[in-house]
Motif scaffolding. Structure first.
Motif, PDB file in Angstrom:
ATOM      1  N   LEU A  42       0.789  -1.243   0.000  1.00  0.00           N
ATOM      2  CA  LEU A  42       0.000   0.000   0.000  1.00  0.00           C
ATOM      3  C   LEU A  42       0.816   1.286   0.000  1.00  0.00           C
ATOM      4  O   LEU A  42       0.244   2.367   0.116  1.00  0.00           O
ATOM      5  CB  LEU A  42      -1.005   0.019   1.170  1.00  0.00           C
ATOM      6  N   ASP A  43       2.136   1.200  -0.138  1.00  0.00           N
ATOM      7  CA  ASP A  43       2.914   2.441  -0.284  1.00  0.00           C
ATOM      8  C   ASP A  43       4.173   2.186  -1.114  1.00  0.00           C
ATOM      9  O   ASP A  43       5.268   2.618  -0.753  1.00  0.00           O
ATOM     10  CB  ASP A  43       3.283   3.020   1.089  1.00  0.00           C
ATOM     11  N   LEU A  44       3.995   1.498  -2.240  1.00  0.00           N
ATOM     12  CA  LEU A  44       5.120   1.235  -3.136  1.00  0.00           C
ATOM     13  C   LEU A  44       5.441   2.488  -3.940  1.00  0.00           C
ATOM     14  O   LEU A  44       4.573   3.039  -4.627  1.00  0.00           O
ATOM     15  CB  LEU A  44       4.785   0.068  -4.072  1.00  0.00           C
ATOM     16  N   PHE A  73       6.820  -1.039   5.727  1.00  0.00           N
ATOM     17  CA  PHE A  73       5.548  -1.757   5.775  1.00  0.00           C
ATOM     18  C   PHE A  73       4.607  -1.148   6.812  1.00  0.00           C
ATOM     19  O   PHE A  73       3.720  -1.819   7.334  1.00  0.00           O
ATOM     20  CB  PHE A  73       5.801  -3.244   6.057  1.00  0.00           C
ATOM     21  N   GLY A  74       4.803   0.158   7.071  1.00  0.00           N
ATOM     22  CA  GLY A  74       3.983   0.837   8.069  1.00  0.00           C
ATOM     23  C   GLY A  74       2.515   0.949   7.699  1.00  0.00           C
ATOM     24  O   GLY A  74       1.661   1.095   8.567  1.00  0.00           O
ATOM     25  N   LEU A  75       2.194   0.881   6.408  1.00  0.00           N
ATOM     26  CA  LEU A  75       0.797   0.977   5.976  1.00  0.00           C
ATOM     27  C   LEU A  75       0.239  -0.364   5.499  1.00  0.00           C
ATOM     28  O   LEU A  75      -0.903  -0.448   5.080  1.00  0.00           O
ATOM     29  CB  LEU A  75       0.665   2.002   4.835  1.00  0.00           C
ATOM     30  N   SER A  76       1.057  -1.427   5.547  1.00  0.00           N
ATOM     31  CA  SER A  76       0.619  -2.709   4.986  1.00  0.00           C
ATOM     32  C   SER A  76      -0.571  -3.295   5.733  1.00  0.00           C
ATOM     33  O   SER A  76      -0.761  -3.065   6.906  1.00  0.00           O
ATOM     34  CB  SER A  76       1.697  -3.767   5.026  1.00  0.00           C
ATOM     35  N   ARG A  77      -1.302  -4.102   4.991  1.00  0.00           N
ATOM     36  CA  ARG A  77      -2.457  -4.809   5.558  1.00  0.00           C
ATOM     37  C   ARG A  77      -2.443  -6.247   5.049  1.00  0.00           C
ATOM     38  O   ARG A  77      -1.915  -6.540   3.979  1.00  0.00           O
ATOM     39  CB  ARG A  77      -3.781  -4.147   5.125  1.00  0.00           C
ATOM     40  N   ARG A  78      -3.046  -7.136   5.824  1.00  0.00           N
ATOM     41  CA  ARG A  78      -3.274  -8.510   5.368  1.00  0.00           C
ATOM     42  C   ARG A  78      -4.726  -8.620   4.938  1.00  0.00           C
ATOM     43  O   ARG A  78      -5.607  -8.061   5.587  1.00  0.00           O
ATOM     44  CB  ARG A  78      -2.962  -9.502   6.480  1.00  0.00           C
ATOM     45  N   THR A  79      -4.967  -9.335   3.868  1.00  0.00           N
ATOM     46  CA  THR A  79      -6.328  -9.399   3.321  1.00  0.00           C
ATOM     47  C   THR A  79      -7.014 -10.732   3.599  1.00  0.00           C
ATOM     48  O   THR A  79      -8.195 -10.880   3.289  1.00  0.00           O
ATOM     49  CB  THR A  79      -6.298  -9.164   1.797  1.00  0.00           C
TER      50      THR A  79
END
Length: 369
Positions: A154-156, A177-183
């Motif tokens: 989510l922030d590439l 990976f501060g904004l990453s999420r698992r789906t």
């Protein structure tokens, strides 16, 4: 792989395996040289482990931000790094320390810095198309691995892709990976987050996030690496968001001088408004641009000031101002810190009449359906 009991409803993992050390960080590490980067809530410094003499990057993250406890956001970042331990293109996590006010991530030190630096470099130091093909393959392999694990970055962007070395050109490491999420185990997550020039249309429309959201960002990232220009950048955030939502992209010969038609076709497969029609990471790895012998022999610099070729005009954008308003369909956006390993320093070279400054990511309250 964390199970559903370790993940909250908005896709953030709440438990980690890494032992958090509470002894003094400086008892085990010496800080050396200048800061590698600084954000509103994070500072990154080079450090040397006293026992081994090995260099690392220490990322100091404030636990309290704007009066709110954000410790769980950092725990989520640690959890993602843990899950990506076997991924050769994700920065590796060495140790974690915690103080009363901070959590310190001791990370692999990618000595080559951000690919941002080559994106804004003068002609002689800019990426060639051959360089971009090799780095794009690595980025896609790393992202495909993350997506297989149901992790969305989510922030590439260029500031979040580091190099193991710059001369000679090394391998990539995906960071921040501060904004990453698992789906997995989540029905839908809708959030306004990302960095303005790189956010996908579904984010601005407050639609569900998915692995396709990252693929849009990779399309923008590839455009920037090949041309040195930002495809959606407007005079302000409002205009940038409008360009994104309308998919206003300039594929003209002026912008893509010296770049192969296969490269443009690759970007077009990603900058597609409907996420269901966007190429996946696996699709991209099979694209002829990344597997074509003619593309591999293209050694000229990719930036448009250097070589002839290409066509198909559309639109153009220019400079960005640090405003904080969203397009009409979305609530007001709030600027938050970038937790990049090495945030972009300075501005991107003007492409179509404007500078390309480093942007902080955006975040908005989640809506779970």
């Amino acid at each position: 792989m964390p199970d559903c009991t370790m993940m909250n409803k908005n896709g953030m993992v709440s438990k980690i395996q890494t032992r958090i050390r509470t002894d003094h960080f400086k008892s085990n590490y010496d800080l050396v040289g200048k800061e590698l980067g600084r954000g509103k809530f994070a500072v990154v410094k080079k450090c040397v482990e006293k026992v081994t003499g090995k260099e690392h990057a220490a990322k100091f993250l404030r636990k309290r931000r704007k009066g709110e406890d954000c410790r769980m956001d950092i725990i989520n970042e640690i959890a993602v790094l843990e899950s990506a331990k076997a991924n050769p293109f994700v920065v590796s996590l060495h140790e974690v320390y915690e103080t009363a006010t901070e959590i310190i991530l001791v990370l692999e030190c990618a000595a080559g810095g951000e690919i941002f630096n080559q994106c804004v470099a003068d002609s002689d130091d800019a990426f060639t198309e051959k360089d971009v093909i090799r780095l794009a393959r690595q980025i896609l392999a790393g992202v495909a691995w993350l997506h297989h694990k149901n992790v969305v970055h989510l922030d590439l962007k260029p500031q979040n892709i580091l190099l193991t070395s710059s001369h000679p050109l090394g391998d990539i490491r995906i960071v921040d990976f501060g904004l990453s999420r698992r789906t997995d185990n989540v029905k839908e997550v809708r959030e306004i987050l990302g960095t303005p020039e790189y956010v996908a249309p579904e984010i601005l429309n407050y639609e569900p996030l998915s692995t396709a959201t990252d693929m849009w960002s990779i399309g923008v990232l590839t455009y920037v690496m090949l041309t040195g220009e930002s495809p959606f950048l407007g005079d302000n955030k409002q205009e940038t968001f409008l360009n994104v939502s309308q998919v206003n992209v300039d594929y003209s010969q002026e912008v893509f001088q010296g770049v192969s038609s296969l490269a443009i076709d690759f970007i077009k497969s990603l900058l597609v408004k409907n996420p269901r029609h966007r190429a996946t990471a696996e699709d991209c790895l099979k694209h002829p641009w990344l597997n074509n012998s003619h593309s591999h022999t293209h050694t000229g610099h990719a930036h448009p000031r250097l070589l002839p070729s290409m066509d198909e005009p559309e639109t153009s954008q220019s400079e960005s101002d640090p405003e904080s308003e969203s397009p009409a369909p979305s609530p007001e956006l709030v600027i938050v810190a970038s937790y990049t390993l090495c945030p972009g320093q300075g501005e991107m070279k003007a492409g179509r009449g404007g500078a390309f400054p480093f942007e902080e990511p955006l975040i908005q309250q989640e809506v779970i359906c």
